[in-house]
Design a protein around this motif. Structure first.
Motif, PDB file in Angstrom:
ATOM      1  N   LYS A  88      34.734  38.300  24.587  1.00  0.00           N
ATOM      2  CA  LYS A  88      34.810  38.121  26.049  1.00  0.00           C
ATOM      3  C   LYS A  88      33.423  38.244  26.675  1.00  0.00           C
ATOM      4  O   LYS A  88      33.051  37.440  27.545  1.00  0.00           O
ATOM      5  CB  LYS A  88      35.763  39.164  26.666  1.00  0.00           C
ATOM      6  CG  LYS A  88      36.001  38.944  28.153  1.00  0.00           C
ATOM      7  CD  LYS A  88      37.115  39.817  28.695  1.00  0.00           C
ATOM      8  CE  LYS A  88      36.671  41.251  28.850  1.00  0.00           C
ATOM      9  NZ  LYS A  88      37.723  42.102  29.454  1.00  0.00           N
ATOM     10  N   LEU A 105      35.473  36.231  35.668  1.00  0.00           N
ATOM     11  CA  LEU A 105      36.807  35.626  35.744  1.00  0.00           C
ATOM     12  C   LEU A 105      36.953  34.523  34.698  1.00  0.00           C
ATOM     13  O   LEU A 105      37.968  34.456  33.995  1.00  0.00           O
ATOM     14  CB  LEU A 105      37.052  35.060  37.148  1.00  0.00           C
ATOM     15  CG  LEU A 105      38.367  34.290  37.334  1.00  0.00           C
ATOM     16  CD1 LEU A 105      39.569  35.201  37.106  1.00  0.00           C
ATOM     17  CD2 LEU A 105      38.443  33.660  38.733  1.00  0.00           C
ATOM     18  N   ARG A 108      37.581  35.907  31.258  1.00  0.00           N
ATOM     19  CA  ARG A 108      38.953  36.400  31.078  1.00  0.00           C
ATOM     20  C   ARG A 108      39.932  35.239  30.906  1.00  0.00           C
ATOM     21  O   ARG A 108      40.874  35.307  30.119  1.00  0.00           O
ATOM     22  CB  ARG A 108      39.355  37.276  32.270  1.00  0.00           C
ATOM     23  CG  ARG A 108      38.572  38.593  32.335  1.00  0.00           C
ATOM     24  CD  ARG A 108      38.816  39.291  33.666  1.00  0.00           C
ATOM     25  NE  ARG A 108      40.199  39.734  33.800  1.00  0.00           N
ATOM     26  CZ  ARG A 108      40.835  39.884  34.981  1.00  0.00           C
ATOM     27  NH1 ARG A 108      40.209  39.598  36.110  1.00  0.00           N
ATOM     28  NH2 ARG A 108      42.080  40.304  35.014  1.00  0.00           N
ATOM     29  N   GLN A 109      39.710  34.155  31.654  1.00  0.00           N
ATOM     30  CA  GLN A 109      40.580  32.972  31.521  1.00  0.00           C
ATOM     31  C   GLN A 109      40.447  32.368  30.130  1.00  0.00           C
ATOM     32  O   GLN A 109      41.441  31.980  29.508  1.00  0.00           O
ATOM     33  CB  GLN A 109      40.193  31.916  32.568  1.00  0.00           C
ATOM     34  CG  GLN A 109      40.495  32.336  33.997  1.00  0.00           C
ATOM     35  CD  GLN A 109      40.105  31.275  35.005  1.00  0.00           C
ATOM     36  OE1 GLN A 109      39.074  30.606  34.851  1.00  0.00           O
ATOM     37  NE2 GLN A 109      40.902  31.136  36.060  1.00  0.00           N
ATOM     38  N   LEU A 112      42.416  34.254  27.584  1.00  0.00           N
ATOM     39  CA  LEU A 112      43.858  33.936  27.605  1.00  0.00           C
ATOM     40  C   LEU A 112      44.123  32.702  26.747  1.00  0.00           C
ATOM     41  O   LEU A 112      45.066  32.669  25.948  1.00  0.00           O
ATOM     42  CB  LEU A 112      44.345  33.645  29.036  1.00  0.00           C
ATOM     43  CG  LEU A 112      44.305  34.753  30.083  1.00  0.00           C
ATOM     44  CD1 LEU A 112      45.026  34.281  31.350  1.00  0.00           C
ATOM     45  CD2 LEU A 112      44.916  36.042  29.571  1.00  0.00           C
TER      46      LEU A 112
ATOM     47  N   GLU B 126      44.169  43.642  28.704  1.00  0.00           N
ATOM     48  CA  GLU B 126      43.978  42.855  29.921  1.00  0.00           C
ATOM     49  C   GLU B 126      45.008  43.301  30.945  1.00  0.00           C
ATOM     50  O   GLU B 126      46.075  43.792  30.579  1.00  0.00           O
ATOM     51  CB  GLU B 126      44.152  41.350  29.616  1.00  0.00           C
ATOM     52  CG  GLU B 126      43.862  40.401  30.769  1.00  0.00           C
ATOM     53  CD  GLU B 126      42.485  40.613  31.385  1.00  0.00           C
ATOM     54  OE1 GLU B 126      42.360  41.474  32.273  1.00  0.00           O
ATOM     55  OE2 GLU B 126      41.542  39.901  30.974  1.00  0.00           O
ATOM     56  N   SER B 127      44.669  43.139  32.226  1.00  0.00           N
ATOM     57  CA  SER B 127      45.618  43.411  33.303  1.00  0.00           C
ATOM     58  C   SER B 127      45.820  42.140  34.109  1.00  0.00           C
ATOM     59  O   SER B 127      44.860  41.428  34.411  1.00  0.00           O
ATOM     60  CB  SER B 127      45.075  44.515  34.210  1.00  0.00           C
ATOM     61  OG  SER B 127      45.808  44.517  35.428  1.00  0.00           O
ATOM     62  N   LEU B 128      47.077  41.856  34.438  1.00  0.00           N
ATOM     63  CA  LEU B 128      47.393  40.653  35.218  1.00  0.00           C
ATOM     64  C   LEU B 128      47.587  40.979  36.693  1.00  0.00           C
ATOM     65  O   LEU B 128      47.993  40.126  37.480  1.00  0.00           O
ATOM     66  CB  LEU B 128      48.654  39.974  34.647  1.00  0.00           C
ATOM     67  CG  LEU B 128      48.660  39.728  33.130  1.00  0.00           C
ATOM     68  CD1 LEU B 128      49.980  39.061  32.707  1.00  0.00           C
ATOM     69  CD2 LEU B 128      47.473  38.865  32.712  1.00  0.00           C
ATOM     70  N   ASP B 130      45.662  41.340  39.186  1.00  0.00           N
ATOM     71  CA  ASP B 130      44.899  40.616  40.206  1.00  0.00           C
ATOM     72  C   ASP B 130      45.247  39.120  40.225  1.00  0.00           C
ATOM     73  O   ASP B 130      44.537  38.328  40.836  1.00  0.00           O
ATOM     74  CB  ASP B 130      43.391  40.808  39.987  1.00  0.00           C
ATOM     75  CG  ASP B 130      42.933  40.236  38.643  1.00  0.00           C
ATOM     76  OD1 ASP B 130      43.791  39.802  37.846  1.00  0.00           O
ATOM     77  OD2 ASP B 130      41.712  40.213  38.393  1.00  0.00           O
ATOM     78  N   LEU B 132      45.464  37.041  37.526  1.00  0.00           N
ATOM     79  CA  LEU B 132      44.697  36.280  36.530  1.00  0.00           C
ATOM     80  C   LEU B 132      45.505  35.118  35.933  1.00  0.00           C
ATOM     81  O   LEU B 132      45.029  33.982  35.869  1.00  0.00           O
ATOM     82  CB  LEU B 132      44.237  37.210  35.399  1.00  0.00           C
ATOM     83  CG  LEU B 132      43.567  36.523  34.203  1.00  0.00           C
ATOM     84  CD1 LEU B 132      42.232  35.895  34.601  1.00  0.00           C
ATOM     85  CD2 LEU B 132      43.359  37.513  33.046  1.00  0.00           C
TER      86      LEU B 132
END
Lengths: 147, 147
Positions: A88, A105, A108-109, A112, B126-128, B130, B132
């Motif tokens: 990351k 951001l 993080r995307q 995923l 990870e945290s969703l 916000d 994301l």
């Protein structure tokens, strides 16, 4: 084996600490290399697609350890989390170099997409052969302004 | 238990066949509902974010079964794969209604994001909270022309 490693947990952790995956090399530019930040990020997804086409591929071993152990405190979970954080951070650094509007951001995307692609192809419910992961990452790079 | 289910494999498969996750309801429009295809797709990601914030959340149970079993022929793997296919097909149908340039491709991209977000938040890396997952899906919907 347990005399060498102390415990089964440490043995599993050690097995995850073996040489890093091939894509990590592509993230550090060699001397005189012309690759752009965008190309370096996309290289990771191309490398993932190639790996997923190998027989016996079962997805990213770090993600599998995290999903299967369900225990953030396990020694192997810590090794896996560190490896995921390195990827990351490499994405974020390249995204920043490439002029991303929000490099944190975007990183993080991209994670995923990377982990979703690795899990789905590793489980045999998706194929990355047609460039699915790379084209998805490309869409996110475009939207974030990384040209 | 084994007399009821025949085998441990069938018991695991039956446990995955219990009521479908809450987001499936949001994908079928109720009478007079004004939701657009775009809103119905994004509802799935909002529902995932809410679920991931619950204590004890460990990610999508279907994906976990596929990752952990590493056996496409296992009865539980088949249940899990069917559930994943239903979600992908629901995405595809809504994407088509919403005018996506390539509804099949968009559905596969959304599944990468859904499974990546579920695996990463379930593993605690990870945290969703916000938004994301929803914002990543939004970027893909925009790029595919689903307004």
């Amino acid at each position: 084996m347990y005399q060498l490693f102390g415990s089964k947990d440490e043995m599993l952790a050690a097995s995850l600490e073996r040489r890093p995956p091939g894509y990590e090399a592509g993230l550090s530019p060699g001397p005189g290399e012309a690759a752009t930040p965008r190309e370096r990020i996309l290289y990771v997804f191309e490398r993932l697609a190639r790996a997923s086409a190998e027989p016996g591929y079962h997805g990213c071993p770090y993600l599998a350890a995290l999903v299967e152990l369900k225990d953030p405190g396990h020694a192997a979970s810590r090794v896996a989390r560190d490896a995921k954080e390195r990827l990351k951070e490499a994405f974020r650094a390249q995204a920043e170099l490439g002029g991303a509007r929000d490099s944190g951001l975007l990183a993080r995307q991209l994670m995923l997409v990377f982990d979703g692609a690795s899990a789905r192809s590793g489980a045999g419910v998706e194929s990355l052969d047609d460039g699915l992961a790379t084209s998805t990452a490309t869409t996110l790079l475009d939207a974030a302004g990384v040209g």
